[in-house]
Design a protein around this motif. Structure first.
Motif, PDB file in Angstrom:
ATOM      1  N   CYS A 137      50.632  42.768  47.832  1.00 36.29           N
ATOM      2  CA  CYS A 137      49.499  42.722  46.898  1.00 36.29           C
ATOM      3  C   CYS A 137      50.020  42.950  45.485  1.00 36.29           C
ATOM      4  CB  CYS A 137      48.488  43.807  47.260  1.00 36.29           C
ATOM      5  SG  CYS A 137      49.192  45.461  47.161  1.00 36.29           S
ATOM      6  N   CYS A 138      51.344  43.031  45.359  1.00 35.93           N
ATOM      7  CA  CYS A 138      51.960  43.534  44.134  1.00 35.93           C
ATOM      8  C   CYS A 138      52.566  42.410  43.285  1.00 35.93           C
ATOM      9  CB  CYS A 138      53.055  44.529  44.540  1.00 35.93           C
ATOM     10  SG  CYS A 138      54.000  45.144  43.160  1.00 35.93           S
ATOM     11  N   PRO A 139      52.053  42.194  42.079  1.00 35.08           N
ATOM     12  CA  PRO A 139      52.594  41.118  41.239  1.00 35.08           C
ATOM     13  C   PRO A 139      54.052  41.337  40.836  1.00 35.08           C
ATOM     14  CG  PRO A 139      50.787  42.265  40.109  1.00 35.08           C
ATOM     15  CD  PRO A 139      50.913  42.887  41.449  1.00 35.08           C
ATOM     16  N   VAL A 140      54.505  42.600  40.845  1.00 37.34           N
ATOM     17  CA  VAL A 140      55.914  42.848  40.503  1.00 37.34           C
ATOM     18  C   VAL A 140      56.814  42.260  41.585  1.00 37.34           C
ATOM     19  CG1 VAL A 140      57.684  44.622  40.166  1.00 37.34           C
ATOM     20  CG2 VAL A 140      55.435  44.910  39.127  1.00 37.34           C
ATOM     21  N   VAL A 141      56.423  42.473  42.844  1.00 41.17           N
ATOM     22  CA  VAL A 141      57.237  41.938  43.951  1.00 41.17           C
ATOM     23  C   VAL A 141      57.273  40.411  43.868  1.00 41.17           C
ATOM     24  CG1 VAL A 141      57.387  41.707  46.466  1.00 41.17           C
ATOM     25  CG2 VAL A 141      56.836  43.927  45.448  1.00 41.17           C
ATOM     26  N   PRO A 185      45.892  50.701  37.922  1.00 39.82           N
ATOM     27  CA  PRO A 185      47.024  51.523  37.473  1.00 39.82           C
ATOM     28  C   PRO A 185      48.274  50.705  37.163  1.00 39.82           C
ATOM     29  CG  PRO A 185      46.988  51.440  39.849  1.00 39.82           C
ATOM     30  CD  PRO A 185      45.937  50.481  39.380  1.00 39.82           C
ATOM     31  N   CYS A 186      48.098  49.398  36.908  1.00 45.04           N
ATOM     32  CA  CYS A 186      49.236  48.486  36.998  1.00 45.04           C
ATOM     33  C   CYS A 186      49.487  47.719  35.696  1.00 45.04           C
ATOM     34  CB  CYS A 186      48.916  47.504  38.121  1.00 45.04           C
ATOM     35  SG  CYS A 186      50.227  46.356  38.462  1.00 45.04           S
ATOM     36  N   ILE A 187      50.747  47.701  35.259  1.00 47.06           N
ATOM     37  CA  ILE A 187      51.101  46.910  34.070  1.00 47.06           C
ATOM     38  C   ILE A 187      51.145  45.428  34.430  1.00 47.06           C
ATOM     39  CG2 ILE A 187      52.923  46.426  32.393  1.00 47.06           C
ATOM     40  CD1 ILE A 187      53.812  49.353  32.662  1.00 47.06           C
ATOM     41  N   LEU A 284      55.639  44.651  50.972  1.00 46.86           N
ATOM     42  CA  LEU A 284      56.480  45.198  49.900  1.00 46.86           C
ATOM     43  C   LEU A 284      55.642  45.586  48.688  1.00 46.86           C
ATOM     44  CD1 LEU A 284      59.398  42.566  49.999  1.00 46.86           C
ATOM     45  CD2 LEU A 284      59.205  44.689  51.303  1.00 46.86           C
ATOM     46  N   MET A 285      55.942  46.750  48.130  1.00 42.86           N
ATOM     47  CA  MET A 285      55.263  47.201  46.900  1.00 42.86           C
ATOM     48  C   MET A 285      56.305  47.765  45.941  1.00 42.86           C
ATOM     49  SD  MET A 285      52.028  49.146  48.576  1.00 42.86           S
ATOM     50  CE  MET A 285      50.673  48.947  47.450  1.00 42.86           C
ATOM     51  N   ALA A 286      56.136  47.500  44.667  1.00 38.89           N
ATOM     52  CA  ALA A 286      57.167  47.908  43.701  1.00 38.89           C
ATOM     53  C   ALA A 286      57.132  49.396  43.371  1.00 38.89           C
ATOM     54  CB  ALA A 286      57.022  47.099  42.419  1.00 38.89           C
ATOM     55  N   CYS A 287      55.963  50.011  43.440  1.00 37.89           N
ATOM     56  CA  CYS A 287      55.896  51.435  43.085  1.00 37.89           C
ATOM     57  C   CYS A 287      56.123  52.286  44.326  1.00 37.89           C
ATOM     58  CB  CYS A 287      54.542  51.773  42.463  1.00 37.89           C
ATOM     59  SG  CYS A 287      54.280  50.910  40.913  1.00 37.89           S
ATOM     60  N   ARG A 288      56.946  53.298  44.162  1.00 34.44           N
ATOM     61  CA  ARG A 288      57.264  54.175  45.295  1.00 34.44           C
ATOM     62  C   ARG A 288      55.980  54.794  45.846  1.00 34.44           C
ATOM     63  NH1 ARG A 288      61.732  54.327  47.577  1.00 34.44           N
ATOM     64  NH2 ARG A 288      62.968  54.448  45.696  1.00 34.44           N
ATOM     65  N   GLY A 290      53.375  53.184  46.710  1.00 31.08           N
ATOM     66  CA  GLY A 290      52.247  52.273  46.510  1.00 31.08           C
ATOM     67  C   GLY A 290      51.594  52.419  45.145  1.00 31.08           C
ATOM     68  N   CYS A 291      50.444  51.734  44.980  1.00 31.31           N
ATOM     69  CA  CYS A 291      49.772  51.694  43.664  1.00 31.31           C
ATOM     70  C   CYS A 291      49.300  53.071  43.204  1.00 31.31           C
ATOM     71  CB  CYS A 291      48.564  50.773  43.721  1.00 31.31           C
ATOM     72  SG  CYS A 291      48.964  49.087  44.158  1.00 31.31           S
ATOM     73  N   ILE A 292      49.160  54.012  44.137  1.00 33.66           N
ATOM     74  CA  ILE A 292      48.731  55.349  43.710  1.00 33.66           C
ATOM     75  C   ILE A 292      49.742  55.944  42.732  1.00 33.66           C
ATOM     76  CG2 ILE A 292      47.296  55.967  45.690  1.00 33.66           C
ATOM     77  CD1 ILE A 292      49.747  57.374  46.879  1.00 33.66           C
ATOM     78  N   ASN A 293      50.966  55.390  42.739  1.00 32.12           N
ATOM     79  CA  ASN A 293      51.983  55.827  41.780  1.00 32.12           C
ATOM     80  C   ASN A 293      52.272  54.750  40.753  1.00 32.12           C
ATOM     81  OD1 ASN A 293      52.651  58.428  42.266  1.00 32.12           O
ATOM     82  ND2 ASN A 293      54.024  57.920  43.954  1.00 32.12           N
ATOM     83  N   GLY A 294      51.302  53.902  40.503  1.00 29.17           N
ATOM     84  CA  GLY A 294      51.482  52.815  39.538  1.00 29.17           C
ATOM     85  C   GLY A 294      51.851  53.355  38.165  1.00 29.17           C
ATOM     86  N   PRO A 295      52.468  52.516  37.338  1.00 28.38           N
ATOM     87  CA  PRO A 295      52.940  53.001  36.030  1.00 28.38           C
ATOM     88  C   PRO A 295      51.823  53.505  35.117  1.00 28.38           C
ATOM     89  CG  PRO A 295      53.152  50.602  36.218  1.00 28.38           C
ATOM     90  CD  PRO A 295      52.807  51.106  37.573  1.00 28.38           C
TER      91      PRO A 295
HETATM   92  S1  SF4 Z   1      50.639  49.531  40.720  1.00 30.42           S
HETATM   93 FE1  SF4 Z   1      52.768  49.282  41.339  1.00 30.42          FE
HETATM   94  S2  SF4 Z   1      52.712  48.786  43.519  1.00 30.42           S
HETATM   95 FE2  SF4 Z   1      50.663  48.506  42.701  1.00 30.42          FE
HETATM   96  S3  SF4 Z   1      50.550  46.358  42.206  1.00 30.42           S
HETATM   97 FE3  SF4 Z   1      51.164  47.402  40.342  1.00 30.42          FE
HETATM   98  S4  SF4 Z   1      53.387  47.417  40.333  1.00 30.42           S
HETATM   99 FE4  SF4 Z   1      52.724  46.878  42.387  1.00 30.42          FE
END
Ligand code: SF4
Ligand code: SF4
Ligand code: SF4
Length: 567
Positions: A137-141, A185-187, A284-288, A290-295
């Motif tokens: 679900c992650c645009p970074v991935v 929570p996502c850039i 796969l998710m880019a934030c460790r 998941g999104c709860i730790n989004g940037p």
């Molecule tokens: S918050 Fe992190 S894990 Fe969630 S979609 Fe954005 S970059 Fe991916």
């Protein structure tokens, strides 16, 4: 549509520390005129550089002004609120947060988790059995795969992200005129919105939305539009998506979830080594975690409580059945970032210019932001890095310049530490105070380690020590040593540790001649200043003034020269 990249550098704030280069997994940062600039084509919008920049120079685009304008211009706005709001907005303010969208002029707030449920539902029907499926679900991935693992693009499940799926679903319900504002929570969602303006008009952080609403009081319930979401609320934690497709699981199939950019890369790197498998579904998710730790998730809550809150809420709603929107297929294009093949001779040439030809000179210290001197050399070839980023190269360069300066100075120069051990001196210094200076200097260039107290008289040594200990920056005096006079300037280099001295033999014929010239220049300068002052007072055009001035100059010169002769 916004043309500014979601991650950028405020150039004036950049302190050239290269911390952002160090943490960027894709080295999507180049140094230009001493500033660390994001290379948009190479960036995956993970936000790591923003998180670590100690100067606040790496920034996330703020879309607040645009959002306020959209609200004030009376558009039909609908907020698509990411399920991670449970983790990121204070529990006491969550209901008021959702209800505030309507109060601010939105049609309402809807749960992005509805889009997640549609994705899960379509995904279950589209798992490619007997193959590897990468689902995210992650645009970074998606950016990582498109840009750096383009050979794996065919393994990506061809479905929209929950946010895009939800936006399409909302447009389907409320008509094409409504505009979707994603709140999360996502850039990277900002770039997703930039690229899909017909679905998501703007993507803002929870913080940006909260700043519009002001202080929020506790409210009893939250009113979402359309319907309430169920299991889609698991999505913001690692493994949440897999959990929602659990009925599709089978003993022969393997479902695994990974999070964090390094872990995601590790998985993508190792896919090639997998032998024929039955079915593998990778979430796969880019934030460790998941999104709860989004940037842009805010750092005010512990990771554990964020995860716990989301899982509890998702569990409570797990059995809510919501309508499924199936028109959410997507295609992924490749956007390979240029991966140069470097010729060994080019790398060697760059290493040579930075003084690292030999392997033992390649410290691989990471000070430049790159993992190894070779990687740094490749970045220089790519014009992403500058030689000045290498600390050891710059140190050697500074040393060479200092040596050249000291060597070329006509005066005697010495630098010594607090134990009066010589750090460096030039030949002229040795010639002033040491017999057979040339021989000694040739045997030990710079006289490093020699004891200054055996070279200079005790009174000069004690001035040296005094400057070092007291930190008094400068001492200047003519000092007699036996039958000679020396002009001594002793200056502090590092308090408590190092001082330097410049010595001139003012009894030498050359120095005497120079002193006479200096004095003559001094007289001329003083004459000129006096003349200018008087001329300003009297008016420059009067002929009588000119005559008067000439006579003043003559008499002034005569008296100065007499003084000089007397001396
Ligand atoms: S918050 Fe992190 S894990 Fe969630 S979609 Fe954005 S970059 Fe991916
Ligand atoms: S982290 Fe990067 S942007 Fe921030 S000050 Fe250091 S070099 Fe500049
Ligand atoms: S956002 Fe991520 S990929 Fe982009 S420059 Fe920063 S650290 Fe690198």
């Amino acid at each position: 549509m916004n043309t500014q990249s979601p991650v950028y550098t405020q150039k004036t704030e950049c302190q050239d520390c290269y911390k952002c280069v160090r943490v960027c997994e894709f080295k999507a940062i180049k140094i230009e005129d001493g500033h660390a600039i994001v290379i948009t084509e190479a960036c995956v919008y993970c936000g790591r550089c923003v998180e670590v920049c100690p100067a606040g120079a790496k920034r996330v685009r703020n879309d607040l002004v645009r959002l306020k304008y959209m609200i004030s211009s009376g558009r039909n706005l609908i907020a698509s609120v990411a399920p991670s709001y449970i983790a990121c907005v204070a529990s006491s303010a969550q209901n008021a947060f959702i209800n505030s969208f309507v109060r601010s002029g939105f049609i309402g707030a809807s749960e992005t988790a509805l889009g997640a449920q549609s994705v899960s539902s379509v995904l279950k029907e589209n798992i490619r059995y007997g193959e590897i499926n990468i689902t995210t679900c992650c645009p970074v991935v998606v950016e990582i795969i498109r840009k750096y693992y383009s050979h794996l693009v065919p393994l990506l499940t061809p479905l929209m992200s929950p946010a895009l799926a939800h936006a399409k679903q909302l447009k389907n319900t409320f008509g094409k005129d409504c505009e979707v504002v994603f709140v999360g929570p996502c850039i990277a969602k900002k770039i997703e919105a930039d690229r899909n303006p017909s679905l998501i008009s703007i993507s803002v952080s929870f913080e940006e939305a909260l700043s519009i609403f002001g202080d929020l009081k506790e409210e009893d319930s939250a009113e979402f539009i359309t319907e309430r979401a169920g299991a889609g609320n698991y999505y913001p934690v690692e493994g949440g998506m897999i959990r929602t497709i659990s009925e599709a699981r089978h003993a022969d199939n393997c479902y695994m979830a990974f999070s964090g950019v390094d872990e995601v890369r590790g998985v993508l790197d190792s896919i090639g080594g997998i032998e024929k498998c039955k079915t593998l579904v990778l979430e796969l998710m880019a934030c460790r975690g998941g999104c709860i730790n989004g940037p842009l998730s805010g750092k005010n809550k512990s990771f554990l409580s964020k995860r716990m809150n989301v899982l509890q809420k998702a569990c409570e709603r797990e059995n809510i059945v919501a309508s499924v929107f199936k028109d959410i297929t997507a295609g992924w294009d490749k956007s390979c970032v240029n991966t140069n093949v470097y010729r060994e001779e080019d790398i060697a040439a760059v290493l040579k210019t930075t003084g690292k030809s030999r392997e033992d000179q390649q410290l691989n210290c990471g000070g430049c932001g790159y993992d190894s001197c070779r990687d740094f050399a490749k970045a220089i070839i790519d014009k992403k890095a500058e030689r000045s980023m290498c600390v050891t190269y710059m140190r050697r360069l500074a040393q060479k310049k200092a040596n050249a300066l000291i060597k070329s100075m006509p005066s005697g120069v010495v630098i010594a530490d607090d134990s009066l051990s010589v750090i460096e001196c030039n030949l002229n210094f040795a010639r002033l105070f040491i017999e057979q200076a040339d021989t000694m200097f040739n045997a030990r260039p710079g006289l490093e380690g020699a004891n200054l107290s055996k070279i200079l008289p005790a009174n000069i040594c004690s001035i040296f020590l005094n400057v070092i200990r007291t930190g008094n920056d400068f001492f200047e005096k003519d000092i007699r040593v036996e039958n000679k006079f020396y002009h001594c300037s002793i200056f502090l280099i590092e308090k408590g540790h190092v001082a330097g001295g410049i010595f001139q033999d003012i009894t030498s014929p050359m120095m005497r001649k120079k002193n006479v010239i200096d004095k003559a220049e001094n007289v001329i300068n003083r004459n000129l200043q006096t003349v200018q002052t008087i001329a300003a007072l009297l008016g420059e055009n009067a002929a009588s003034t000119e005559v008067l001035l000439n006579s003043i100059i003559e008499s002034f010169n005569a008296s100065e020269m007499r003084e000089d002769e007397d001396e």
